[in-house]
Each structure stands twice: as C-alpha cells, then as structure tokens.
Design an enzyme around this catalytic site. Structure first.
Site, PDB file in Angstrom:
ATOM      1  N   TYR A  76      29.301  55.649 -31.270  1.00 51.82           N
ATOM      2  CA  TYR A  76      29.565  55.621 -32.712  1.00 51.82           C
ATOM      3  C   TYR A  76      31.058  55.459 -32.971  1.00 51.82           C
ATOM      4  CZ  TYR A  76      29.309  56.548 -37.651  1.00 51.82           C
ATOM      5  OH  TYR A  76      29.393  56.402 -39.013  1.00 51.82           O
ATOM      6  N   PHE A 128      36.559  30.112 -53.566  1.00 53.15           N
ATOM      7  CA  PHE A 128      35.338  30.174 -52.771  1.00 53.15           C
ATOM      8  C   PHE A 128      34.421  31.196 -53.447  1.00 53.15           C
ATOM      9  CE2 PHE A 128      32.351  31.576 -49.583  1.00 53.15           C
ATOM     10  CZ  PHE A 128      31.759  30.353 -49.337  1.00 53.15           C
ATOM     11  N   THR A 129      33.119  30.952 -53.380  1.00 49.95           N
ATOM     12  CA  THR A 129      32.145  31.717 -54.167  1.00 49.95           C
ATOM     13  C   THR A 129      32.291  33.239 -54.013  1.00 49.95           C
ATOM     14  OG1 THR A 129      30.596  31.387 -52.362  1.00 49.95           O
ATOM     15  CG2 THR A 129      30.439  29.842 -54.199  1.00 49.95           C
ATOM     16  N   ASP A 219      42.579  33.396 -45.995  1.00 49.25           N
ATOM     17  CA  ASP A 219      41.153  33.311 -45.668  1.00 49.25           C
ATOM     18  C   ASP A 219      41.071  32.420 -44.434  1.00 49.25           C
ATOM     19  OD1 ASP A 219      38.528  32.671 -45.298  1.00 49.25           O
ATOM     20  OD2 ASP A 219      38.046  32.505 -47.422  1.00 49.25           O
ATOM     21  N   LYS A 262      31.893  31.681 -38.561  1.00 49.93           N
ATOM     22  CA  LYS A 262      32.189  30.246 -38.529  1.00 49.93           C
ATOM     23  C   LYS A 262      33.005  29.942 -37.268  1.00 49.93           C
ATOM     24  CE  LYS A 262      31.250  30.986 -43.102  1.00 49.93           C
ATOM     25  NZ  LYS A 262      30.835  32.289 -43.614  1.00 49.93           N
ATOM     26  N   ARG A 386      27.000  22.152 -53.402  1.00 41.52           N
ATOM     27  CA  ARG A 386      28.321  22.741 -53.634  1.00 41.52           C
ATOM     28  C   ARG A 386      28.881  22.112 -54.900  1.00 41.52           C
ATOM     29  NH1 ARG A 386      29.355  27.329 -50.286  1.00 41.52           N
ATOM     30  NH2 ARG A 386      28.113  27.841 -52.092  1.00 41.52           N
ATOM     31  N   PHE A 452      23.558  30.367 -56.640  1.00 39.87           N
ATOM     32  CA  PHE A 452      23.083  29.294 -55.759  1.00 39.87           C
ATOM     33  C   PHE A 452      22.150  29.795 -54.662  1.00 39.87           C
ATOM     34  CE2 PHE A 452      25.896  30.262 -52.177  1.00 39.87           C
ATOM     35  CZ  PHE A 452      26.890  31.000 -52.797  1.00 39.87           C
TER      36      PHE A 452
HETATM   37  N1  PM9 Z   1      30.807  30.752 -46.224  1.00 39.38           N
HETATM   38  C1  PM9 Z   1      29.301  28.927 -46.102  1.00 39.38           C
HETATM   39  O1  PM9 Z   1      28.151  28.528 -45.923  1.00 39.38           O
HETATM   40  C2  PM9 Z   1      28.374  31.282 -46.125  1.00 39.38           C
HETATM   41  C3  PM9 Z   1      28.098  31.888 -47.445  1.00 39.38           C
HETATM   42  S1  PM9 Z   1      28.065  30.839 -48.833  1.00 39.38           S
HETATM   43  C4  PM9 Z   1      26.757  29.841 -48.508  1.00 39.38           C
HETATM   44  O2  PM9 Z   1      30.285  28.171 -46.215  1.00 39.38           O
HETATM   45  C5  PM9 Z   1      34.937  31.285 -46.745  1.00 39.38           C
HETATM   46  C6  PM9 Z   1      35.904  30.165 -46.759  1.00 39.38           C
HETATM   47  C7  PM9 Z   1      33.612  31.069 -46.444  1.00 39.38           C
HETATM   48  C8  PM9 Z   1      32.695  32.163 -46.462  1.00 39.38           C
HETATM   49  C9  PM9 Z   1      31.321  31.963 -46.255  1.00 39.38           C
HETATM   50  C10 PM9 Z   1      33.199  33.450 -46.771  1.00 39.38           C
HETATM   51  C11 PM9 Z   1      32.291  34.643 -46.805  1.00 39.38           C
HETATM   52  C12 PM9 Z   1      34.523  33.607 -47.052  1.00 39.38           C
HETATM   53  N2  PM9 Z   1      35.357  32.532 -47.048  1.00 39.38           N
HETATM   54  O3  PM9 Z   1      29.471  34.653 -45.464  1.00 39.38           O
HETATM   55  O4  PM9 Z   1      30.382  36.866 -46.001  1.00 39.38           O
HETATM   56  O5  PM9 Z   1      33.213  29.827 -46.147  1.00 39.38           O
HETATM   57  O6  PM9 Z   1      30.645  35.980 -43.732  1.00 39.38           O
HETATM   58  O7  PM9 Z   1      31.933  34.988 -45.534  1.00 39.38           O
HETATM   59  C13 PM9 Z   1      29.546  30.354 -46.144  1.00 39.38           C
HETATM   60  P1  PM9 Z   1      30.513  35.659 -45.171  1.00 39.38           P
END
Ligand code: PM9
Length: 460
Positions: A76, A128-129, A219, A262, A386, A452
C-alpha cells in the site's frame, strides 16, 4: 522548408502475440451503430474491426513492460515501483517531484484545484476537453493563445502548436499577471491535429512568462512525438536525440500533467510533476483524497513499473520514427484519394476536415460526427469526432462552435500494420466518393459534461 526524412521506417520490433480481429457485415454494423446512438464511443469494441477511436491506453506494451508487470510491488505504501518511476521521470523529463495519478485527468483535477482561483484566466495553445473542463470546474476561464494558423486545416506551417506571444502579452496586460496562475502548454496539440510547438517558440514564451512571473505548465501527454518534429524540422536539432529534445522541452516549463496512456505506452496511468516544493506538498496532500496514497495515486505497483519502462521506450529514436512514420504513411494514402486532411500531418493521427468533405452539412448538424458514423458503416473502422460535439458548451450554456470540425483517425502505437493503413485509407476514399449523399444528424441526448463521450444522435 526542411522535410521529414522519406527513408523507410520499418517497425523496430517483431510480433510475439496477436489479438484476432472480428470482421462484421454491413447489416451488423448498421444495427450496432443504431444501438450506439450514432456515437462511435458507444459502440462495443467487439463490433469494431480497426479501432482508431483513440491512441489513449490502446498501445501495445513490449515484452519488457509485460515482464515488468510481474515485478509489481503491491504494497500500500512505499512501493518500489513508485521509486523506480520517480527516478525515470527525473532522468527522462527532469521534473523534481512526482505525483502518480490514475490517468491524465486525475492530474489535471489536482493541479487545477491547487493553482486556479475563481475568476482566473488560463491561457493555452488550444483547448483540450478534459483540461479545460477541470480549469472551469476550479473557477477559471480558458483563453486560446495558439497562433491563428492552427485553426486553418490547410495551412502548412510546420509548428502550428506555437503560441502567439502578442496575444498572450495582451491578455496579461488586460487582466494582470496575478490573474494568470499559469500558461498551459501542450506538446503535439491534440485538437489542432497533433501539431508540434517549436523550441524557439517555447524559449520565447519562457522569457515572456519570466518577465511577468507566470508559470508554464506542460501538458506532456505526447511530448516525444512533438520532439520528433523538432528533430526533423527545427534548425539546430537534427543531430540531437529524442531524449535530449524531450528533456530540453521539459526544462523550459515548471511542471506538467501527463496522460501516460499515450506517449508512455501504457494502458492506464498518469502523473502530475512539478519543480515547486509548495505545489508538490499540496498535491501530495490532495492526491490521498481523490486518487490514493502519494506513492501509488490510484495505480497498481505493476502499472507504475510498466509506465517507468514505457517512458524509456517512448524516447527511443527508432520507436518514434516508426510511430510517426506510420501516421504520415496513412495521411499520404488518404491525400492520394483526395480526402481533405489537416496539414501538415501531425504525430498521433490523421484528422479529416469534415467541413470541407461535407460542405452541405452545417456545423449544427454535426458534420464530423456524421462522417465518423459513415466510416464505421462502410468498413467497421472506428474514428472519433473532434468538432462541435467535443467542444461542448461554455459555462453560460452556449455552444462552442470551433473553427475546426474534424474526424480523428487516431493510431494506437505498435498495434496495426501498414496493410491496415491501406484498408483504412480505402474506406475513407469510398466515403469520400459518396459524400454528397450523406445527411447530417440531430442530437437527441446530451449529457452535462464532456458530451462527446455519451451523446446520442439520429439521422436527419
Ligand atoms: N486524450 C484522446 O483520445 C482520451 C480522452 S478524450 C477522448 O485524445 C491531452 C492532450 C489528452 C488527454 C486525453 C488528456 C486526458 C489530457 N491531455 O484521458 O485522462 O489527449 O488520461 O488524459 C484522449 P486521460
């Protein structure tokens, strides 16, 4: 202008295990799409042939990463995998303090809650979303300071992720530096088509933000892919390794949020990093409330081990050349068929310009959502919208209407072959051929946040 090397980029790996794909019939796809409310996020993955929904958590791990999973220390507190990850983050990215989180948005949440006060402004190189939503939920307002070229899908400027420094300085003068807790800089700007920022621009930004005492938060979700474009296209960088360039990028910023799903080649994981002790102290305190203890942040020990190994693999020059090489290959095939894509081709996928492909469908009838549905119907290839659906609504309830209305063909890392790329391009070409017959959509269900993911549609 410098060109990306055209030499062959065969994958620097061989295949040890395969996952069989299911082929579907047009009738099966029609039924599946209807059940999914014409939203590719709501399709079952078993109904998908080639999955280009996202490059997030969908990459193939290496044998080394899988071996690392067996070294998971599931204590843990004080897991040895945490300390390994901490060392790798320091070595590869150079940030001093690490807070692991379950994925990128976990880091965005903690960072936004710590740094943003109600009424603050957060300038960034395109929204970004999830990032913008966390800024807004913390009481801030996002302001777009990306160069205008980024909003034009045909403009071939090589660094469309750059910041317009005049726009930023005007904002600082208007609101005062004390209202701007940080400038949020993404490498490989996702919503612009995976477009890179140059080191030159980042250095100028550093000078400007220093003058006003404003932080830069990075980011860094796709920092290695950004570094590849710098290596290939920016003066003075052709002899530097991806690892050196990545470290230089990070050194120009004060902290970061990372979705390790990613670039870092894992199926789950992320982190927040900072060079500021005070910010780290607060984050270490908050993470135990929202994610888990500060030495695991919502992850298993094995996940942190796979991430540590994945980060090292992600900055290998041969890996990144093949990764971006495959994206460029797909883009070039699609261009041969006349499909209108965002140029220059970015690092993680091909973005089709739905406004250009379906000019008869107005933006409030969701051209990109429509196109993603049509592509799935044609071949079982799953892409994602997008555009106006992803952009969502402002805090006052009005819709954002972004200039870019795109369908993203996102390529998972180390998963598909060149033959898959050919099949994808052929499907895009078939939909392009019959584009004039395609009709728009209406939204029949809209969730409150990040619509979305779960919205539902009907054909008009
Ligand atoms: N990006 C993508 O598919 C997954 C979620 S939206 C469909 O591009 C950036 C630049 C991203 C991102 C996620 C996140 C969030 C932050 N910044 O999905 O929470 O492209 O790990 O990261 C997606 P998490």
């Amino acid at each position: 202008m410098k060109q990306i090397s055209k030499n062959s980029w065969a994958e620097p790996f061989k295949i040890k295990m395969v996952e069989l794909l299911k082929m579907t019939t047009p009738a099966q796809r029609k039924k599946a799409l209807k059940e999914a409310g014409l939203n590719t996020f709501l399709l079952k993955s078993e109904d998908v042939y080639i999955d280009l929904l996202t490059d997030s958590g969908t990459s193939a791990m290496s044998d080394q990463q899988w071996a690392g999973m067996m070294l998971g220390d599931e204590a843990y507190a004080g897991s040895s995998n945490y300390y390994h990850l901490e060392d790798v983050v320091k070595e590869v990215y150079g940030y001093k303090y690490l807070i692991p989180t379950h994925q990128g948005r976990g880091a965005e949440h903690i960072l936004s809650q710590i740094l943003i006060k109600k009424g603050d402004i957060i300038p960034g190189n395109m929204y970004f979303t999830t990032t913008r939503l966390h800024q807004e939920l913390a009481g801030g307002r996002f302001e777009d300071i990306i160069i205008k070229e980024a909003h034009d899908s045909a403009n071939e400027f090589p660094f469309k992720g750059n910041v317009d420094l005049n726009k930023l300085e005007t904002l600082i003068k208007k609101h005062g530096a004390q209202k701007i807790p940080y400038v949020c800089i993404a490498t490989s700007v996702n919503m612009a088509g995976g477009q890179p920022i140059s080191i030159k621009n980042l250095k100028e930004l550093r000078t400007l933000t220093k003058k006003y005492g404003i932080r830069i938060i990075h980011d860094m979700t796709r920092v290695a892919e950004n570094a590849y474009f710098i290596q290939q296209l920016e003066k003075g960088y052709s002899k530097k390794s991806i690892k050196q360039i990545v470290k230089e990028i990070c050194s120009l910023t004060d902290g970061a949020t990372m979705s390790a799903k990613k670039d870092a080649l894992v199926n789950i994981g992320g982190f927040m990093a900072t060079n500021e002790w005070d910010v780290f102290e607060e984050a270490r305190n908050m993470v135990v409330v929202y994610e888990g203890l500060h030495t695991y942040g919502g992850l298993a020990g094995r996940d942190m081990e796979a991430m540590a190994i994945g980060i090292k693999e992600s900055v290998n020059d041969n890996h990144i050349r093949a990764r971006v090489g495959q994206v460029i290959y797909l883009g070039e095939q699609m261009m041969k068929y006349g499909v209108p894509i965002v140029k220059p081709i970015g690092g993680h996928g091909i973005f089709v310009d739905a406004k250009k492909m379906l000019p008869h469908i107005p933006q409030h009838e969701y051209p990109a959502q429509t196109l993603a549905a049509e592509l799935y119907l044609d071949s079982g290839v799953r892409t994602m919208e997008r555009g106006v659906v992803s952009a969502g609504r402002k805090p006052n309830g009005e819709n954002y209407f972004p200039k870019l209305e795109l369908v993203r063909f996102t390529i998972p890392r180390r998963v598909y072959t060149q033959a898959h790329m050919d099949v994808i391009a052929e499907s895009a070409a078939r939909v392009f051929e019959r584009r004039k017959k395609i009709k728009g959509l209406k939204m029949i269900y809209e969730p409150k946040y990040l619509r979305f993911f779960q919205a539902r549609f009907e054909q008009l």
